[in-house]
Design a protein around this motif. Sequence first.
Motif, mmCIF file in Angstrom:
data_model
loop_
_atom_site.group_PDB
_atom_site.id
_atom_site.type_symbol
_atom_site.label_atom_id
_atom_site.label_comp_id
_atom_site.label_asym_id
_atom_site.label_seq_id
_atom_site.Cartn_x
_atom_site.Cartn_y
_atom_site.Cartn_z
ATOM 1 N N ASP A 71 50.401 47.705 35.200
ATOM 2 C CA ASP A 71 50.580 46.500 34.383
ATOM 3 C C ASP A 71 49.691 45.365 34.885
ATOM 4 O OD1 ASP A 71 52.429 47.708 32.731
ATOM 5 O OD2 ASP A 71 54.179 46.892 33.776
ATOM 6 N N GLY A 72 49.605 45.222 36.203
ATOM 7 C CA GLY A 72 48.741 44.178 36.764
ATOM 8 C C GLY A 72 47.277 44.427 36.465
ATOM 9 N N ILE A 73 46.851 45.661 36.579
ATOM 10 C CA ILE A 73 45.460 46.009 36.270
ATOM 11 C C ILE A 73 45.167 45.768 34.800
ATOM 12 C CG2 ILE A 73 43.827 47.933 36.126
ATOM 13 C CD1 ILE A 73 45.211 49.069 38.665
ATOM 14 N N ALA A 74 46.096 46.176 33.950
ATOM 15 C CA ALA A 74 45.910 45.977 32.512
ATOM 16 C C ALA A 74 45.739 44.498 32.182
ATOM 17 C CB ALA A 74 47.095 46.554 31.737
ATOM 18 N N TYR A 75 46.503 43.655 32.852
ATOM 19 C CA TYR A 75 46.348 42.211 32.638
ATOM 20 C C TYR A 75 44.947 41.742 33.036
ATOM 21 C CZ TYR A 75 46.334 37.283 33.782
ATOM 22 O OH TYR A 75 45.971 35.967 33.889
ATOM 23 N N LEU A 76 44.492 42.148 34.215
ATOM 24 C CA LEU A 76 43.183 41.694 34.695
ATOM 25 C C LEU A 76 42.043 42.164 33.808
ATOM 26 C CD1 LEU A 76 43.636 42.164 38.558
ATOM 27 C CD2 LEU A 76 43.551 40.001 37.295
ATOM 28 N N LEU A 77 42.233 43.264 33.087
ATOM 29 C CA LEU A 77 41.201 43.769 32.188
ATOM 30 C C LEU A 77 41.316 43.221 30.773
ATOM 31 C CD1 LEU A 77 41.068 47.547 33.212
ATOM 32 C CD2 LEU A 77 39.539 45.698 33.941
ATOM 33 N N SER A 78 42.361 42.488 30.503
ATOM 34 C CA SER A 78 42.658 42.065 29.137
ATOM 35 C C SER A 78 42.047 40.706 28.803
ATOM 36 C CB SER A 78 44.174 41.968 28.945
ATOM 37 O OG SER A 78 44.690 40.803 29.580
ATOM 38 N N PRO A 79 41.974 40.374 27.516
ATOM 39 C CA PRO A 79 41.497 39.045 27.114
ATOM 40 C C PRO A 79 42.353 37.907 27.670
ATOM 41 C CG PRO A 79 41.513 40.540 25.241
ATOM 42 C CD PRO A 79 42.242 41.246 26.352
ATOM 43 N N ARG A 80 43.604 38.200 28.012
ATOM 44 C CA ARG A 80 44.478 37.167 28.576
ATOM 45 C C ARG A 80 43.982 36.690 29.933
ATOM 46 N NH1 ARG A 80 47.487 41.125 26.583
ATOM 47 N NH2 ARG A 80 48.007 42.004 28.612
ATOM 48 N N ALA A 81 43.135 37.497 30.575
ATOM 49 C CA ALA A 81 42.567 37.134 31.880
ATOM 50 C C ALA A 81 41.094 36.772 31.757
ATOM 51 C CB ALA A 81 42.751 38.285 32.861
ATOM 52 N N ALA A 82 40.696 36.284 30.609
ATOM 53 C CA ALA A 82 39.278 36.020 30.342
ATOM 54 C C ALA A 82 38.666 34.991 31.292
ATOM 55 C CB ALA A 82 39.098 35.553 28.897
ATOM 56 N N TYR A 83 39.487 34.143 31.901
ATOM 57 C CA TYR A 83 38.967 33.129 32.823
ATOM 58 C C TYR A 83 39.406 33.406 34.263
ATOM 59 C CZ TYR A 83 37.008 28.514 33.899
ATOM 60 O OH TYR A 83 36.235 27.479 34.392
ATOM 61 N N VAL A 100 27.059 47.943 36.065
ATOM 62 C CA VAL A 100 26.516 46.595 35.866
ATOM 63 C C VAL A 100 25.422 46.535 34.795
ATOM 64 C CG1 VAL A 100 25.088 44.806 36.971
ATOM 65 C CG2 VAL A 100 27.215 45.548 38.038
ATOM 66 N N PRO A 101 24.482 47.473 34.732
ATOM 67 C CA PRO A 101 23.436 47.355 33.707
ATOM 68 C C PRO A 101 23.967 47.317 32.280
ATOM 69 C CG PRO A 101 22.744 48.889 35.403
ATOM 70 C CD PRO A 101 24.179 48.573 35.680
ATOM 71 N N THR A 102 24.877 48.217 31.938
ATOM 72 C CA THR A 102 25.389 48.224 30.566
ATOM 73 C C THR A 102 26.289 47.029 30.295
ATOM 74 O OG1 THR A 102 26.451 49.602 28.871
ATOM 75 C CG2 THR A 102 27.405 49.676 31.070
ATOM 76 N N MET A 103 27.061 46.581 31.294
ATOM 77 C CA MET A 103 27.882 45.384 31.108
ATOM 78 C C MET A 103 26.999 44.149 30.971
ATOM 79 S SD MET A 103 31.133 45.920 33.683
ATOM 80 C CE MET A 103 32.384 47.187 33.376
ATOM 81 N N THR A 104 25.931 44.106 31.740
ATOM 82 C CA THR A 104 24.997 42.978 31.635
ATOM 83 C C THR A 104 24.365 42.925 30.257
ATOM 84 O OG1 THR A 104 24.518 43.096 34.009
ATOM 85 C CG2 THR A 104 22.924 41.935 32.619
ATOM 86 N N ALA A 105 23.966 44.074 29.745
ATOM 87 C CA ALA A 105 23.366 44.126 28.408
ATOM 88 C C ALA A 105 24.341 43.659 27.345
ATOM 89 C CB ALA A 105 22.891 45.541 28.109
ATOM 90 N N ALA A 106 25.628 43.969 27.547
ATOM 91 C CA ALA A 106 26.648 43.563 26.581
ATOM 92 C C ALA A 106 27.045 42.105 26.765
ATOM 93 C CB ALA A 106 27.883 44.449 26.716
ATOM 94 N N GLY A 107 26.783 41.554 27.947
ATOM 95 C CA GLY A 107 27.164 40.172 28.237
ATOM 96 C C GLY A 107 28.622 40.009 28.561
ATOM 97 N N VAL A 108 29.316 41.122 28.803
ATOM 98 C CA VAL A 108 30.744 41.065 29.101
ATOM 99 C C VAL A 108 31.157 42.360 29.780
ATOM 100 C CG1 VAL A 108 31.453 42.038 26.870
ATOM 101 C CG2 VAL A 108 33.035 40.552 28.142
ATOM 102 N N GLY A 109 32.142 42.267 30.647
ATOM 103 C CA GLY A 109 32.675 43.442 31.323
ATOM 104 C C GLY A 109 33.710 43.007 32.341
ATOM 105 N N ALA A 110 34.519 43.965 32.786
ATOM 106 C CA ALA A 110 35.559 43.652 33.765
ATOM 107 C C ALA A 110 35.706 44.803 34.742
ATOM 108 C CB ALA A 110 36.888 43.365 33.078
#
Length: 249
Positions: free
Chosen positions: A222-234, A126-136
């Motif tokens: 494949d499902g995990i890859a989708y959830l981590l991808s920009p296609r699942a940004a919302y 969480v700390p490094t993702m928070t600093a980046a403002g993005v993470g999954a």
Amino acid sequence: MSESAECLAIVTGAGRGIGRATALRLAEDGFRVIVVDRDPGNADHVAGEIRNHGGMAEPRVLDVTDRAAVRKEYAGVVEQYGRIDALVNNAIWLKYAPLVDFDESLVDGMFAIGIKAVLWGMQAVVPTMTAAGVGAIVNLSSPAAFRGGPGTSVYSTVKGAVTSLTTQAAVELGPLGIRVNAIIPGSIPTEGARQHVSNATYAARGDSVPLRRNGTPEDIADGIAYLLSPRAAYVNGHLLAVDGGYLVS
């Protein structure tokens, strides 16, 4: 998050089964993959597979139940590469038995790997993702969180807790730009699962789901890859069932 060679993903329990398939798939998508496993041989092998196919990976031997060790290891990843973009909490240890037969050591072991390790991993990134403002983050749930079965009392409890932790974390971490989702694998005959489930049971499971087959580790990857991808940004706080229709049948 982009699917570029600059992105980095950590996959726990990546030495075989769903974890291995996920590590390979994410490498195909351009992630540098940190292959985390308690077995050094399995971790080395999967990282080698990825590199042999032109991807970027390195093995890390880690006890994911050790909070201090997880924090130190993931901090080392950040120090080396400057980022952690994605975390897949896949590691698990399970035992099927009648409810009355579980002793304290079995329960503690399953809770440590199945629940605590998920929490420790999330805390560490969480700390490094928070600093980046993005993470999954993707956690591994199970149909057992929603449907009971013979001998699954503790496993169902573990996966129920992971499911609740996922939705709670999605609410808490979403404002920080961190998406948290879970995958619900159906019947997947992996090396580890076959130690507890017979071929006959798997055949019956495959015949009982609407798609009339068991799944593969690659289906889940494949499902995990989708959830981590920009296609699942919302997509945040979602429980994605990849189960051939089992939960709705």
